[in-house]
Design a protein around this motif. Structure first.
Motif: not given
Length: 829
Positions: A248, A252, A271, A276
């Motif tokens: 992840e 990101f 994102w 975030a």
């Protein structure tokens, strides 16, 4: 090797060399911190300044855009003085001597805290000789309490050696940042790893003291228990930094890597998920490659890491979507040029043109954007342009500004073809577009008011509201302080030109909400004045001034004030002239009016050249430094009127004769007859001074042949100090006897006024007396020594030197070392 039980890989280590070099920041106006990527330049500067408690203004450069970087520079001062911060922004980047001095004056007026440090990080990205010159200008003029630090991979300041020699520059290079073997041991020990001398030597040999590589090798050691000798540092980045992150976080980071810095809000937008902030916290806690700046509330990735991520992004199929998100962010926040950039990257021309239409025609006069506009227009598919009619009008307007007639014609052709094809347009919108198009076409007829007005009349019938694609805040006169100079184009038709302007401009006002209101009466008053009819000129100018002030037309107001100054000049009322100049400067006090300073400078140059006051003529005009001025081409003829007189009073007769052909070429473009009249007068005067009687009389006859049908007398009156004998000779020969009689009679009054003003305001006085100590300080200052060096030589403190210099500046009427040097040069002439 003994390994400590706990590691602290985020520990910061600074060698004694770095600490000592950073300690010299406050001893110099300028410090350049120059080293390749990853040597810890930014960290060293930041941590040192934190430890000193200095007031820091920090600017992070992200690209080479001079405009955006200047905006960031101006914003640095907002918390100290918001008004002056806005003044800097509105001034725009100072790329010539006038705006450079104006920017300096604005900064000087800001009350800076003691030990203020202005840091420009990644300065190399600017890549501009003009910016280098501006920085050097600030440095050489030493602003109180301000120290500048440039952090860069490389710099191209041409005068580095001289700046160092004269004590202006503290230059910190790559060698200062390289960690030697003993220092590598200290660094690793601080992070929890003990090294043997042989291991440190090996690491130093491999990394050459590059701290980023040492950091990555440390992470690899902690993970695997040994030091790798990978040649490709990206492999090390991947292994030591990227791979340990969750999938992840990897995704990101890839969504953010196209941005050099970003806020949490921007990261959330990119994102498109709610976590975030949580991910950024985890990232910043785990490594030193993503930093959070609490002051600016922005996150920044290390260049090594950013470049690695961009390489990773190329191998995936998500780059277009990421660039689209960035474009949408900038569109949402009103940064339309950035939005266009990213929409172009992902080839979304529909949204690119939408962004262009949202921006309207703002900023199109920036030459730096020329290549972008050409590229956007050429590469945009025809079917997309076919649905964006306003965008094509904006493109066409840009091509007029960029002097691209072929592209202008092409944009107009496409606009008309698209209107014919677009069956979705209702009648009202079609009329509106045709009205805007007629207004656009009017600019192709400059400076023939009748041709322009044909389009204005058509536009007024088609538009039910003012134009929406042209910047109505732009200067109607292009920066010139005379309307007559703009529209006087045919011999014997000056009165007709005035009447045409009075008759036709209301149609233009109707479709532009009063843009340039009062211009027709300025020209009428100027005509009276040039005929020597000062009474009617004064009556009409009040009418023009009222109309311009009511409609907030600053350019027209300055034209009116300039004519009032010339009227006061004829009366010999110097104090009233000074008051009018004060009003001029007050009228441009608004941050959006800063560029009018060039207009005022032209007025000052004109007046003081008539009074022979070389010291009061703006320096950029006196030396003919016009290439970098912000005045547009239609103003150049007016500028040459002033410059020609300056050459005359400076005794540069041969240069003036040699320049005349160029001047005539400039005024013949539209044409501008007033500029032609003055040029021939100057040519006559210069030839007279070098005993070329035939050429002098011939040039004067040419000037009279153009001007006398319209009774334009004043240009001859103003220069009778040089051409009176020529006029008298022509009178004796029977040429223009009635007109020359009027000119010579007007000159009697004019001459008395000039003599009175000079006697009362510029009589020769003894030069201000300086003490022997003040003379010593002055000489050392103009020789290039810093306040500290002067103090050391004279055994006084730098603060005493600074105080003494301020007193000397006041006494001599100067405000910088540059002007101080010029003052001394004047005395020696």
């Amino acid at each position: 090797m003994a390994i400590a039980k706990r590691y602290n890989t985020k520990s910061l280590y600074f060698s004694e060399r770095i600490t000592e070099a950073m300690g010299r920041i406050f001893d110099h106006p300028l410090t350049i911190v120059e080293a390749p990527m990853g040597y810890g330049k930014t960290t060293a500067v930041r941590e040192h300044l934190i430890s000193t408690g200095a007031h820091v203004l920090w600017q992070k450069v992200n690209d080479s855009s001079t405009n955006s970087n200047w905006y960031g520079f101006g914003r640095l001062f907002s918390k100290l003085d918001d008004n002056r911060s806005q003044s800097l922004i509105q001034l725009g980047f100072p790329n010539d001597s006038v705006s450079r001095q104006e920017a300096f004056n604005i900064i000087v007026d800001i009350k800076l805290p003691v030990q203020t440090v202005l840091v420009i990080d990644d300065y190399h990205l600017m890549d501009s000789s003009d910016i280098n010159s501006f920085i050097e200008f600030l440095v050489r003029n030493e602003i109180d309490n301000l120290h500048i630090v440039l952090i860069a991979r490389f710099t191209e300041l041409q005068n580095i050696d001289e700046l160092m020699l004269k004590g202006y520059l503290n230059h910190i290079t790559k060698e200062t940042f390289e960690l030697r073997s003993k220092e590598v041991i200290k660094y690793y020990r601080l992070c929890g790893i003990s090294l043997k001398d042989t291991e440190a030597d090996k690491l130093y040999s491999f990394t050459e003291g590059w701290i980023s590589a040492l950091y990555l090798l440390m992470l690899n050691y902690i993970e695997d228990g040994n030091f790798t000798t990978l040649i490709n540092i990206y492999s090390l980045v991947e292994k030591a930094v990227y791979t340990p992150f969750s999938e992840e976080i990897k995704d990101f980071l890839l969504t953010l890597c196209i941005l050099d810095s970003f806020t949490l809000e921007q990261a959330s937008h990119m994102w498109q998920k709610e976590n975030a902030g949580k991910l950024l916290t985890e990232i910043t806690n785990k490594n030193a490659f993503v930093k959070y700046d609490r002051k600016t509330k922005t996150y920044q990735m290390h260049n090594i890491f950013t470049n690695f991520l961009k390489d990773m992004l190329e191998s995936k199929n998500v780059r277009t979507e990421i660039e689209r998100r960035a474009a949408q962010w900038y569109l949402k926040t009103g940064d339309y040029f950035a939005a266009m950039h990213y929409f172009y990257k992902c080839k979304d021309f529909d949204q690119l043109l939408f962004s262009l239409e949202q921006n309207k025609a703002n900023g199109l006069n920036n030459e730096n954007k020329k290549e972008l506009f050409l590229k956007y227009f050429e590469e945009c598919p025809e079917e997309v342009k076919g649905t964006h009619h306003f965008a094509l009008l904006i493109f066409a307007m840009a091509f007029i500004s960029y002097k691209e007639p072929v592209m202008f014609s092409k944009a107009c052709s496409e606009f008309n073809l698209n209107l014919q094809r677009d069956e979705s347009l209702n009648d009202d919108f079609r009329k509106r577009l045709l009205g805007e198009y007629e207004l656009l076409l009017s600019f192709t007829g400059y400076n023939d008011i009748n041709k322009m007005s044909e389009h204005h009349r058509k536009a007024s019938k088609l538009l039910s509201e003012p134009t929406s694609f042209i910047d109505l805040k732009a200067n109607w006169t292009y920066g010139a302080p005379s309307v007559l100079h703009m529209f006087y184009r045919e011999c014997g038709k000056l009165e007709e030109h005035v009447l045409d302007l009075i008759k036709n401009l209301p149609y233009y006002y109707q479709i532009t909400n009063g843009h340039g209101y009062g211009a027709e009466y300025i020209m009428e008053a100027e005509r009276y004045f040039n005929m020597g009819d000062v009474i009617n000129a004064e009556i009409v100018i009040h009418k023009a001034l009222y109309k311009a002030q009511v409609n907030k037309q600053t350019g027209i107001v300055l034209c009116a004030l300039f004519l009032q100054i010339r009227l006061a000049f004829f009366k010999g009322d110097y104090s009233h002239m000074l008051e009018l100049f004060r009003v001029m400067y007050e009228s441009i006090s608004d941050v959006s009016q800063r560029n009018f300073i060039y207009t005022i400078n032209i007025c000052e140059g004109f007046v003081y050249s008539l009074l022979y006051r070389r010291d009061k003529i703006p320096s950029w005009i006196e030396i003919g430094d016009f290439n970098n001025s912000r005045l547009l081409f239609p103003t150049v003829p007016m500028l040459n009127i002033v410059y020609g007189r300056v050459l005359l009073i400076n005794g540069e007769y041969l240069k003036l004769i040699g320049s005349a052909e160029h001047f005539i070429g400039i005024v013949s473009v539209f044409p501008n007859l007033l500029g032609k009249i003055y040029t021939y007068i100057y040519l006559a005067a210069a030839n007279k001074q070098v005993f070329r009687e035939y050429e002098a009389r011939s040039a004067l006859r040419q000037a009279l042949s153009i001007a006398m049908p319209d009774k334009v007398y004043v240009p001859f009156v103003e220069n009778c100090d040089y051409i009176k004998p020529l006029l008298e000779k022509l009178y004796e020969d029977g040429n223009y006897r009635e007109d020359i009689s009027i000119i010579l009679e007007l000159f009697k009054t004019y001459q008395k006024s000039v003599e009175q003003m000079i006697k009362e305001n510029f009589s020769v006085e003894e030069n201000p007396r300086l003490t022997s100590r003040e003379k010593e300080i002055v000489q050392l200052a103009v020789d290039g020594h810093t306040n500290k060096e002067i103090g050391e030589r004279l055994y006084i403190s730098p603060n005493t030197v600074k105080t003494q210099l301020k007193s000397i500046f006041v006494k001599l009427g100067v405000n910088s070392r540059v002007l101080l040097k010029r003052y001394l040069e004047t005395l020696s002439e």
